[in-house]
Design a protein around this motif. Structure first.
Motif, mmCIF file in Angstrom:
data_model
loop_
_atom_site.group_PDB
_atom_site.id
_atom_site.type_symbol
_atom_site.label_atom_id
_atom_site.label_comp_id
_atom_site.label_asym_id
_atom_site.label_seq_id
_atom_site.Cartn_x
_atom_site.Cartn_y
_atom_site.Cartn_z
ATOM 1 N N UNK A 104 4.998 20.879 21.147
ATOM 2 C CA UNK A 104 4.757 21.821 22.220
ATOM 3 C C UNK A 104 3.399 21.555 22.857
ATOM 4 N N UNK A 105 2.314 21.890 22.147
ATOM 5 C CA UNK A 105 0.985 21.643 22.709
ATOM 6 C C UNK A 105 0.042 20.951 21.725
ATOM 7 N N UNK A 106 0.584 20.425 20.653
ATOM 8 C CA UNK A 106 -0.229 19.566 19.810
ATOM 9 C C UNK A 106 -0.941 20.199 18.633
ATOM 10 N N UNK A 107 -0.555 21.397 18.232
ATOM 11 C CA UNK A 107 -1.144 21.962 17.021
ATOM 12 C C UNK A 107 -0.577 21.226 15.798
ATOM 13 N N UNK A 125 0.509 28.232 16.048
ATOM 14 C CA UNK A 125 -0.006 28.600 17.371
ATOM 15 C C UNK A 125 0.978 29.475 18.139
ATOM 16 N N UNK A 126 2.179 28.966 18.343
ATOM 17 C CA UNK A 126 3.148 29.747 19.117
ATOM 18 C C UNK A 126 4.459 29.908 18.361
ATOM 19 N N UNK B 10 -4.270 19.714 30.904
ATOM 20 C CA UNK B 10 -3.193 20.379 30.154
ATOM 21 C C UNK B 10 -3.384 21.890 30.216
ATOM 22 N N UNK B 14 -0.795 24.909 31.233
ATOM 23 C CA UNK B 14 -0.251 25.746 30.153
ATOM 24 C C UNK B 14 -1.133 26.955 29.873
ATOM 25 N N UNK B 18 -2.572 28.933 26.068
ATOM 26 C CA UNK B 18 -3.906 28.696 25.518
ATOM 27 C C UNK B 18 -4.753 29.929 25.823
ATOM 28 N N UNK B 57 -3.280 23.624 20.550
ATOM 29 C CA UNK B 57 -2.335 24.163 21.507
ATOM 30 C C UNK B 57 -2.630 25.601 21.904
#
Lengths: 169, 151
Positions: A104-107, A125-126, B10, B14, B18, B57
């Motif tokens: 998703x965003x790299x966690x 994270x999510x 990014x 997004x 975040x 993220x």
């Protein structure tokens, strides 16, 4: 006489030595040129070296986290980047090495930390989730399965290479 | 996310995801206590970077809030609260500070402060240093994840 057959004439001797020496000289000149010409092909792509990560004996059917380091070049400095992999064996004995980086965003995802959804990879994270084989659970943020590391086993050690999106590795 | 062109690109895409800002508070001083502050600041930045790596993220690690250790406290508090409200206006639902300066724990916003003990890093063995950063980062990570769960 058989002796005659082996006699080398002056002409032959000079021919042999000159071709020999000339050949060496020509090779000496041509080799670096060829090296230059083919260098881009022969050069290893940065980061493709395999790194020894674990003993194969340590790998069980339960995913286990292994940390390792990879050399990276970031603009102008070279450093060692810490990486980790979730590694386990399938029932058939096949080794699976998953990248912990959430798609998703790299966690960084963790194994089995969400009590409501045991035996899944969980992203704090999510709340993204993945099955044990890395497939993303529909309805959670990630849109793709976890990347898989290229791997090889040599002398009882597991070596990992690049993490690639599933389907390519 | 870090304060780099790549990461900010990014972030702009997004923004909804975040929503947590992590701001290192770094005191600087010359003369007495310089070394302790420098080494504390080093550790703070190492730990913050490691946490950012694992939670990138959702956490935006900002460039540090730097100040002289002997600046008038009232002004500092005011400047920091200005930063914080700007960040909140920009859509950061939670803002946390990470620091080695104990004084922040006595201010009104103590619940946002994550204090890192000042350890003399320079006299420490490499492997032990790694272990320390990993452990401290894991604690800060649990703190952040816990805060998210409360919301």
């Amino acid at each position: 006489m058989s002796d005659n057959k082996h006699r080398v004439t002056r002409r032959q001797f000079l021919n042999y030595t000159l071709t020999g020496v000339g050949g060496f000289m020509a090779a000496g000149m041509l080799m670096p040129m060829l090296r230059f010409a083919f260098d881009p092909i022969l050069k290893d792509e940065a980061g493709t070296e395999m790194v020894a990560v674990a003993d194969v004996k340590e790998i069980t059917t339960e995913p286990k986290r292994f940390d390792f380091k990879v050399k990276v070049k970031d603009a102008w400095y070279e450093s060692e980047e810490p990486k980790s992999a979730w590694v386990y064996k399938t029932d058939k004995g096949e080794i699976i090495a998953l990248s912990p980086i959430c798609k998703h965003l790299g966690c960084t995802v963790d194994w089995n930390t969400d009590k409501e959804h045991p035996n899944q990879f969980f992203c704090p994270c999510h709340y993204g989730r993945y099955e044990k084989d890395g497939t993303n659970v529909p309805g959670t943020p990630p849109q793709a399965p976890l990347d898989r590391y290229e791997y090889k086993v040599k002398d009882g050690k597991l070596y990992l290479g690049k993490a690639k999106p599933r389907g390519e590795a | 996310m870090k304060w780099t062109g790549e990461d900010v690109a990014i972030y702009e895409r997004e923004r909804d995801y975040i929503d947590t800002a992590l701001l290192p508070l770094l005191p600087v001083a010359f003369g007495q206590g310089t070394r302790r502050l420098a080494s504390g600041g080093e550790l703070v930045q190492l730990i913050a970077a490691e946490v950012e790596r694992q939670l990138r993220g959702r956490v935006f690690l900002l460039p540090p809030f730097v100040y002289f250790a002997d600046e008038p406290r009232a002004q500092l508090v005011e400047r920091l609260s200005d930063w914080t409200s700007r960040l909140e206006r920009e859509g950061m639902r939670q803002v946390f500070y990470v620091t080695c300066d104990r004084a922040w724990q006595e201010e009104g916003e103590a619940s946002r402060v994550w204090l890192i003990p000042a350890v003399p890093l320079e006299s420490m063995e490499e492997s032990y240093k790694h272990e320390l950063v990993r452990e401290q980062a894991a604690e800060l990570l649990r703190f952040l994840v816990g805060r998210w769960a409360q919301r």
